[in-house]
Design a protein around this motif. Structure first.
Motif, PDB file in Angstrom:
ATOM      1  N   UNK A   1       0.864  -1.184   0.000  1.00 22.77           N
ATOM      2  CA  UNK A   1       0.000   0.000   0.000  1.00 22.77           C
ATOM      3  C   UNK A   1       0.896   1.227   0.000  1.00 22.77           C
ATOM      4  N   UNK A   2       0.566   2.189  -0.835  1.00 26.31           N
ATOM      5  CA  UNK A   2       1.275   3.454  -0.745  1.00 26.31           C
ATOM      6  C   UNK A   2       0.294   4.594  -0.955  1.00 26.31           C
ATOM      7  N   UNK A   3       0.651   5.724  -0.344  1.00 22.19           N
ATOM      8  CA  UNK A   3      -0.131   6.945  -0.518  1.00 22.19           C
ATOM      9  C   UNK A   3       0.876   8.078  -0.668  1.00 22.19           C
ATOM     10  N   UNK A   4       0.970   8.599  -1.881  1.00 20.43           N
ATOM     11  CA  UNK A   4       1.975   9.601  -2.205  1.00 20.43           C
ATOM     12  C   UNK A   4       1.317  10.893  -2.668  1.00 20.43           C
ATOM     13  N   UNK A   5       1.824  12.000  -2.154  1.00 18.29           N
ATOM     14  CA  UNK A   5       1.467  13.330  -2.619  1.00 18.29           C
ATOM     15  C   UNK A   5       2.742  14.136  -2.809  1.00 18.29           C
ATOM     16  N   UNK A   6       2.669  15.169  -3.631  1.00 17.38           N
ATOM     17  CA  UNK A   6       3.875  15.937  -3.921  1.00 17.38           C
ATOM     18  C   UNK A   6       3.850  17.372  -3.455  1.00 17.38           C
ATOM     19  N   UNK A   7       2.769  17.799  -2.790  1.00 13.73           N
ATOM     20  CA  UNK A   7       2.628  19.222  -2.481  1.00 13.73           C
ATOM     21  C   UNK A   7       3.654  19.725  -1.476  1.00 13.73           C
ATOM     22  N   UNK A   8       4.232  18.828  -0.673  1.00 13.07           N
ATOM     23  CA  UNK A   8       5.197  19.262   0.334  1.00 13.07           C
ATOM     24  C   UNK A   8       6.637  19.240  -0.138  1.00 13.07           C
ATOM     25  N   UNK A   9       6.874  18.977  -1.413  1.00  9.64           N
ATOM     26  CA  UNK A   9       8.237  18.831  -1.911  1.00  9.64           C
ATOM     27  C   UNK A   9       8.996  20.158  -1.909  1.00  9.64           C
ATOM     28  N   UNK A  10      10.313  20.070  -1.874  1.00  7.11           N
ATOM     29  CA  UNK A  10      11.179  21.251  -1.927  1.00  7.11           C
ATOM     30  C   UNK A  10      10.905  22.057  -3.191  1.00  7.11           C
ATOM     31  N   UNK A  11      10.620  21.353  -4.276  1.00  6.38           N
ATOM     32  CA  UNK A  11      10.348  22.015  -5.548  1.00  6.38           C
ATOM     33  C   UNK A  11       9.204  23.011  -5.434  1.00  6.38           C
ATOM     34  N   UNK A  12       8.229  22.726  -4.566  1.00  2.88           N
ATOM     35  CA  UNK A  12       7.073  23.606  -4.404  1.00  2.88           C
ATOM     36  C   UNK A  12       7.288  24.709  -3.382  1.00  2.88           C
ATOM     37  N   UNK A  13       8.419  24.666  -2.660  1.00  2.00           N
ATOM     38  CA  UNK A  13       8.705  25.663  -1.619  1.00  2.00           C
ATOM     39  C   UNK A  13       7.504  25.824  -0.682  1.00  2.00           C
ATOM     40  N   UNK A  14       6.969  24.694  -0.218  1.00  2.75           N
ATOM     41  CA  UNK A  14       5.782  24.703   0.623  1.00  2.75           C
ATOM     42  C   UNK A  14       6.086  25.375   1.957  1.00  2.75           C
ATOM     43  N   UNK A  15       5.310  26.377   2.358  1.00  4.02           N
ATOM     44  CA  UNK A  15       5.594  27.090   3.611  1.00  4.02           C
ATOM     45  C   UNK A  15       5.141  26.304   4.831  1.00  4.02           C
ATOM     46  N   UNK A  16       5.458  26.835   5.985  1.00  2.00           N
ATOM     47  CA  UNK A  16       5.027  26.255   7.258  1.00  2.00           C
ATOM     48  C   UNK A  16       3.547  26.561   7.452  1.00  2.00           C
ATOM     49  N   UNK A  17       2.712  25.506   7.476  1.00  2.00           N
ATOM     50  CA  UNK A  17       1.277  25.643   7.699  1.00  2.00           C
ATOM     51  C   UNK A  17       0.890  24.737   8.870  1.00  2.00           C
ATOM     52  N   UNK A  18      -0.388  24.729   9.223  1.00  2.00           N
ATOM     53  CA  UNK A  18      -0.822  23.985  10.408  1.00  2.00           C
ATOM     54  C   UNK A  18      -0.526  22.495  10.306  1.00  2.00           C
ATOM     55  N   UNK A  19      -0.456  21.961   9.108  1.00  2.00           N
ATOM     56  CA  UNK A  19      -0.184  20.529   8.953  1.00  2.00           C
ATOM     57  C   UNK A  19       1.228  20.150   9.381  1.00  2.00           C
ATOM     58  N   UNK A  20       2.090  21.135   9.601  1.00  2.00           N
ATOM     59  CA  UNK A  20       3.442  20.874  10.083  1.00  2.00           C
ATOM     60  C   UNK A  20       3.592  21.195  11.569  1.00  2.00           C
ATOM     61  N   UNK A  21       2.520  21.568  12.213  1.00  2.00           N
ATOM     62  CA  UNK A  21       2.553  21.957  13.631  1.00  2.00           C
ATOM     63  C   UNK A  21       2.128  20.767  14.488  1.00  2.00           C
ATOM     64  N   UNK A  22       3.044  20.166  15.260  1.00  2.00           N
ATOM     65  CA  UNK A  22       2.698  18.968  16.029  1.00  2.00           C
ATOM     66  C   UNK A  22       1.624  19.197  17.075  1.00  2.00           C
ATOM     67  N   UNK A  23       1.494  20.432  17.592  1.00  2.00           N
ATOM     68  CA  UNK A  23       0.452  20.697  18.582  1.00  2.00           C
ATOM     69  C   UNK A  23      -0.940  20.584  17.978  1.00  2.00           C
ATOM     70  N   UNK A  24      -1.037  20.800  16.674  1.00  2.00           N
ATOM     71  CA  UNK A  24      -2.322  20.698  15.986  1.00  2.00           C
ATOM     72  C   UNK A  24      -2.527  19.316  15.390  1.00  2.00           C
ATOM     73  N   UNK A  25      -1.497  18.772  14.776  1.00  2.00           N
ATOM     74  CA  UNK A  25      -1.672  17.540  14.004  1.00  2.00           C
ATOM     75  C   UNK A  25      -1.352  16.265  14.778  1.00  2.00           C
TER      76      UNK A  25
ATOM     77  N   UNK B   1       2.283  -7.132   4.662  1.00  2.00           N
ATOM     78  CA  UNK B   1       2.114  -5.896   3.915  1.00  2.00           C
ATOM     79  C   UNK B   1       3.282  -4.951   4.039  1.00  2.00           C
ATOM     80  N   UNK B   2       3.515  -4.188   2.983  1.00  2.00           N
ATOM     81  CA  UNK B   2       4.538  -3.142   2.955  1.00  2.00           C
ATOM     82  C   UNK B   2       3.839  -1.822   2.670  1.00  2.00           C
ATOM     83  N   UNK B   3       4.162  -0.792   3.481  1.00  4.21           N
ATOM     84  CA  UNK B   3       3.469   0.488   3.417  1.00  4.21           C
ATOM     85  C   UNK B   3       4.478   1.618   3.270  1.00  4.21           C
TER      86      UNK B   3
END
Length: 358
Positions: A153-177, A243-245
Motif C-alpha cells: 500500500x502506498x499513498x503519495x502526494x507531492x505538495x510538500x516537496x522542496x520544488x514547491x517551496x511549501x511554507x510552514x502551515x498547520x499541517x506541520x505543527x505537532x500541537x495541531x496535528x 504488507x509493505x506500506x
C-alpha cells in the motif's frame, strides 16, 4: 424519506467538498455552522442562508442545538477528540474527519465514554468509497485471488516537496496535528489494510523528516519541522497477509496517488485512486500463461460516503462503513507505528506494550 438537519463544524477548504457531497444525496439540510474564524462564519453563513442565531463560534453550542439532528466535523486534528466527546455527551450522531484523534490517550478516553453511551458515528476514511478499492475487497473476500500472501500500500502526494517551496502551515505543527504524514495519509493506508484484510497483528516502522525546515509566511523565518513527512512500515495482518506500506508528501509528480497491490495464489490485483473505476488483474488465462487485464468495476461496488451516512442515520448498518471502532483501531495502529519507530523494534498489536520475542 427523512431529511436530516446537519450542523457543520469547520468551514475551511474541505468543507466545500463535504457540502457538495451532501447536496448530491438530496436528504441533508445544513441548518447550523460553526467556526472560530468569524469572517468565514459570516461569509459561509450568508452563502448557505444560515440564520444568524445558528452561526456558532463555539462548536459545543452547535452540537447542543435541538434543531440539529447530526454533526459533520471538518476540522484540524487537535479538536477531533473534543468534538466527538461533545457528540457523545449530547447523543448526537456524527461524521468526523480522520485521524480519529491526535494521540491514543485521547482515543482511549473516548472509547470509555462510547462504551458507556454508544451513539451512531462515522469516521471519514473516504477511500473506502473508491469503487476500485471496494471491488478489490469483494474479490479478496470471494477468494478470486486465492490465498493472499502479501500486499503493498502506498499513498503519495507531492505538495510538500522542496520544488514547491511549501511554507510552514498547520499541517506541520505537532500541537495541531499530532503527527505529520502518518496521521494525514498513513491513517488512510492503515484503514485500507483493515478494510481489505482485517486487523493488524504486528508491525515494524520508521518515520522520517525529509525537509527539516520550512518558511513561516507570517515572519519569513525558517521553522524547524518536528513531525514526520515520510513513513514506511511492514505489517503482518491477523490472517497472515504480509504488507509493505509507504507514504510521503514529498513525492514530486504525485498528486493524490493512493494505491494497493494484492498478491494472491491465483493472481495479482492492483487498485488506485488514479483509476478509481478500474482494476488491473493479472491471472492465469490458460495453463502456464498469464494475462493482464484492465477490468471495469461493476455498478454494485459503487457507493458514497454520504449515502452510507444516510443509512447509518436511518438506523441501518452498511457493510464496510467506517464507524467509531474503526477510528479507534486505526489510532491504535498509528500509535504502534510511532512507538516502533521511536524504539526501533517490532510492535505487537495484540499486546503492544511489550516487544515481540526474537
Amino acid at each position: 424519506m427523512q431529511t436530516y438537519r446537519i450542523g457543520l463544524i469547520g468551514l475551511g477548504g474541505m468543507a466545500h467538498s463535504h457540502l457538495r457531497w451532501m447536496a448530491e444525496e438530496g436528504r441533508y439540510e445544513v441548518v447550523a455552522v460553526s467556526d472560530v474564524n468569524e469572517q468565514a462564519l459570516a461569509e459561509k453563513g450568508d452563502a448557505l442562508g444560515i440564520a444568524p442565531g445558528k452561526r456558532y463560534t463555539d462548536f459545543v453550542q452547535l452540537i447542543a442545538d435541538p434543531d440539529v439532528d447530526a454533526i459533520v466535523s471538518v476540522t484540524p486534528n487537535h479538536i477531533h477528540a473534543a468534538i466527538i466527546r461533545a457528540c457523545l455527551e449530547a447523543g448526537k450522531p456524527f461524521l468526523a474527519e480522520k485521524p480519529f484523534t491526535r494521540i491514543l490517550q485521547e482515543a482511549d478516553a473516548l472509547l470509555e465514554q462510547y462504551e458507556a453511551q454508544p451513539i451512531r458515528g462515522m469516521v471519514g476514511f473516504s477511500y473506502r468509497y473508491t469503487p476500485a478499492f471496494r471491488y478489490a475487497r469483494e474479490l479478496v473476500r470471494e477468494g478470486k485471488l486465492g490465498a493472499v500472501r502479501s500486499f503493498s500500500v502506498q499513498y503519495l502526494q507531492g505538495w510538500g516537496s522542496v520544488l514547491n517551496d511549501t511554507p510552514y502551515i498547520w499541517r506541520f505543527n505537532p500541537e495541531i496535528t499530532g503527527t505529520g504524514t502518518l496521521g494525514d495519509l498513513g491513517s488512510h493506508m492503515i484503514d485500507m489494510a483493515r478494510f481489505l484484510f482485517g486487523e493488524f497483528k504486528e508491525l515494524s516502522a520508521q518515520l522520517r523528516t525529509l525537509v527539516p525546515e520550512r518558511r513561516d509566511p507570517a515572519t519569513g523565518r525558517m521553522v524547524k519541522i518536528e513531525i514526520d513527512d515520510f513513513v514506511s512500515f511492514q505489517g503482518l495482518m491477523a490472517g497472515g497477509e504480509a504488507g509493505v506500506f509507504q507514504s510521503s508528501r514529498n513525492a514530486v509528480g504525485s498528486d493524490n496517488q493512493h494505491e494497493v497491490t494484492i498478491y494472491g495464489d491465483f493472481g495479482t490485483l492492483h487498485a488506485s485512486t488514479l483509476e478509481p473505476e478500474r482494476v488491473v488483474w493479472t491471472r492465469e488465462e490458460a495453463p502456464g500463461r498469464l494475462a493482464r487485464a484492465v477490468v471495469d468495476v461493476p455498478a454494485h461496488c459503487k457507493a458514497t460516503q454520504y449515502g452510507d451516512f444516510l443509512l447509518l442515520l436511518d438506523g441501518e448498518a452498511p457493510d464496510g462503513l467506517p464507524g467509531f471502532m474503526d477510528g479507534y483501531r486505526n489510532q491504535e495502529v498509528l500509535d504502534a507505528v510511532i512507538r516502533s519507530s521511536e524504539q526501533r523494534r517490532t510492535v505487537s498489536l495484540s499486546n503492544s506494550s511489550d516487544p515481540l520475542s526474537e
